[in-house]
Design an enzyme around this catalytic site. Structure first.
Site, mmCIF file in Angstrom:
data_model
loop_
_atom_site.group_PDB
_atom_site.id
_atom_site.type_symbol
_atom_site.label_atom_id
_atom_site.label_comp_id
_atom_site.label_asym_id
_atom_site.label_seq_id
_atom_site.Cartn_x
_atom_site.Cartn_y
_atom_site.Cartn_z
ATOM 1 C CG ASN A 24 -0.368 0.108 2.529
ATOM 2 O OD1 ASN A 24 0.751 0.625 2.660
ATOM 3 N ND2 ASN A 24 -1.047 -0.360 3.557
ATOM 4 C CD GLU A 80 2.055 -2.391 3.399
ATOM 5 O OE1 GLU A 80 1.532 -2.985 4.353
ATOM 6 O OE2 GLU A 80 1.747 -2.619 2.211
ATOM 7 C CG ASP A 130 -5.483 -9.363 3.607
ATOM 8 O OD1 ASP A 130 -4.277 -9.106 3.444
ATOM 9 O OD2 ASP A 130 -6.031 -9.410 4.728
HETATM 10 N N1 ATP Z 1 -11.958 4.327 1.329
HETATM 11 C C1 ATP Z 1 -11.964 3.572 0.217
HETATM 12 N N2 ATP Z 1 -12.801 3.857 -0.798
HETATM 13 C C2 ATP Z 1 -12.824 3.116 -1.913
HETATM 14 N N3 ATP Z 1 -12.027 2.051 -2.130
HETATM 15 C C3 ATP Z 1 -11.159 1.741 -1.171
HETATM 16 C C4 ATP Z 1 -11.072 2.477 0.057
HETATM 17 N N4 ATP Z 1 -10.118 1.920 0.810
HETATM 18 C C5 ATP Z 1 -9.629 0.879 0.096
HETATM 19 N N5 ATP Z 1 -10.252 0.771 -1.100
HETATM 20 C C6 ATP Z 1 -9.994 -0.246 -2.132
HETATM 21 O O1 ATP Z 1 -9.183 -1.276 -1.555
HETATM 22 C C7 ATP Z 1 -7.886 -1.319 -2.183
HETATM 23 C C8 ATP Z 1 -6.816 -1.631 -1.152
HETATM 24 O O2 ATP Z 1 -6.887 -0.681 -0.129
HETATM 25 P P1 ATP Z 1 -5.610 -0.121 0.668
HETATM 26 O O3 ATP Z 1 -4.719 0.633 -0.252
HETATM 27 O O4 ATP Z 1 -6.170 0.599 1.847
HETATM 28 O O5 ATP Z 1 -4.899 -1.485 1.092
HETATM 29 P P2 ATP Z 1 -4.220 -1.897 2.498
HETATM 30 O O6 ATP Z 1 -3.819 -0.670 3.228
HETATM 31 O O7 ATP Z 1 -3.180 -2.900 2.184
HETATM 32 O O8 ATP Z 1 -5.419 -2.604 3.226
HETATM 33 P P3 ATP Z 1 -5.341 -3.637 4.444
HETATM 34 O O9 ATP Z 1 -3.909 -3.729 4.868
HETATM 35 O O10 ATP Z 1 -6.269 -3.089 5.486
HETATM 36 O O11 ATP Z 1 -5.851 -4.921 3.883
HETATM 37 C C9 ATP Z 1 -7.744 0.020 -2.873
HETATM 38 O O12 ATP Z 1 -6.843 -0.098 -3.963
HETATM 39 C C10 ATP Z 1 -9.185 0.330 -3.283
HETATM 40 O O13 ATP Z 1 -9.537 -0.406 -4.450
HETATM 41 MG MG MG Z 2 -2.172 -4.417 3.348
#
Ligand code: ATP
Ligand code: MG
Length: 329
Positions: free
Chosen positions: A205, A208, A275
């Site tokens: 993300n 990271e 995930d």
């Molecule tokens: N607030 C939001 N609105 C719309 N889509 C979202 C939102 N948050 C996450 N998403 C969707 O989920 C995807 C992954 O989210 P994010 O970038 O937050 O991953 P992450 O931080 O690795 O999540 P986690 O570690 O909690 O599983 C994004 O690319 C998007 O498609």
């Molecule tokens: Mg993640």
């Protein structure tokens, strides 16, 4: 450059192709334990609320949530990870079994507990969380036992997910055992990112990616810098940076650069959306989908799960229904 929308028929085609594909998830698995109740008084022992428990439940978290997401899409799934020689380790294995996930690659060790996060929730508010965990690296004997197990069975799978929650599973030796010419998708923690050099796709993300590159990713210029630098540093085919409500960005070794905007309508709970992205992306690539279709499908799937409460999964039918409802698709 923004991607063209994914057509419903394309999604239907790829989702059908994804069923029955075989994916091995390697990673840090954990048990999420939930204690639900109500507070009606303060304890006479200390100034803390007393929770009268009304429900108690367990879910698989971390890399286990990736396995659940893959199962929801009809994939045939194996799991490789470490649990303790304790009751929670039995529980992890029982839960994998219930989800029909092959757990032959799970190694039980006696020098660490099974990772468990216990939340006490009263009136839908978290009161406290207790973590049982060790993030120490595995003993060298355990690494070699784990690699032996992996090497024996890995050829049965079409693709491999490396789901890193920095709880000690990953070392370069283990990643190299997984690099056997299959599609490999890694979701890394920043401090471990260099362990994943050589995978097909790395999907951090934005936080990271920022932690791994030292770049403050506040605009598209910095985002591109981070993506290209990870692409070169990790020598992988694709880097996908997920951007929460902004969607995701793709950088490819052949010059591919694409932004995929998010599609959620009502956001209830974003936990575990990453995930879902890892699971869908890997399975779609395993089914032969082009990277853009795989990412669009992952993006729709993430959109569908953030509309649900808790770390959730989405089935093919739910994803298709979601695509149909999004205006313009
Ligand atoms: N607030 C939001 N609105 C719309 N889509 C979202 C939102 N948050 C996450 N998403 C969707 O989920 C995807 C992954 O989210 P994010 O970038 O937050 O991953 P992450 O931080 O690795 O999540 P986690 O570690 O909690 O599983 C994004 O690319 C998007 O498609
Ligand atoms: Mg993640």
């Amino acid at each position: 450059m923004f991607s063209k929308p994914l057509l419903h028929e394309d999604a239907q085609h790829w989702l059908a192709e994804m069923r029955e594909r075989r994916v091995l998830v390697i990673g840090d698995i954990m048990i999420d334990e939930w204690i639900w109740g109500r507070v009606s008084r303060i304890s006479p022992e200390a100034p803390v609320p007393v929770v009268a428990v009304s429900d108690h439940s367990f879910t698989l978290g971390g890399a286990g949530n990736v396995a659940n997401n893959l199962r929801a899409l009809g994939a045939s799934v194996g799991f490789a990870g470490i649990v303790g020689n304790d009751a929670e380790g039995d529980r992890v294995i029982g839960m994998l079994e219930k989800e029909h996930v092959n757990h032959d690659f799970v190694l039980r060790v006696d020098d660490r507990p099974t990772t468990r996060k216990t939340r006490v929730v009263a009136h839908n508010q978290q009161v406290v969380r207790a973590d049982w965990e060790s993030s120490a690296p595995l003993r060298s004997q355990d690494v070699s036992d784990f690699c032996k197990k992996l090497a024996k069975g890995i050829s049965q799978y079409d693709a491999i997910v490396l789901s890193d929650y920095a709880k000690g599973v990953f070392s370069r030796e283990i990643v190299e055992t997984a690099l056997v010419g299959k599609i490999t998708v890694a979701d890394p923690k920043p401090k471990n990112i260099d362990l994943f050099s050589g995978v097909t796709c790395v999907a951090p993300n934005v936080f990271e990616a920022s932690g791994a590159t030292g770049l403050d990713i506040t605009d598209d210029v910095q985002l591109t810098k981070a993506g290209l630098s990870l692409l070169e540093r990790l020598n992988c085919r694709y880097v996908v940076i997920t951007l929460g409500e902004r969607g995701m960005a793709l950088f490819g070794a052949e010059g591919e650069h694409m932004m995929i905007p998010s599609v959620a309508r009502t956001v209830f709970d974003v936990s575990g959306a990453g995930d879902t992205v890892t699971a869908v992306l890997t399975l779609a690539l395993a089914a032969g989908a082009p990277i853009i279709s795989a990412l669009q499908l992952a993006n729709f799937s993430a959109g569908a799960v953030v509309e649900k409460l808790g770390t959730a999964t989405a089935t093919s039918d739910e994803i298709l229904a979601f695509i149909e409802e999004i205006p313009g698709e």
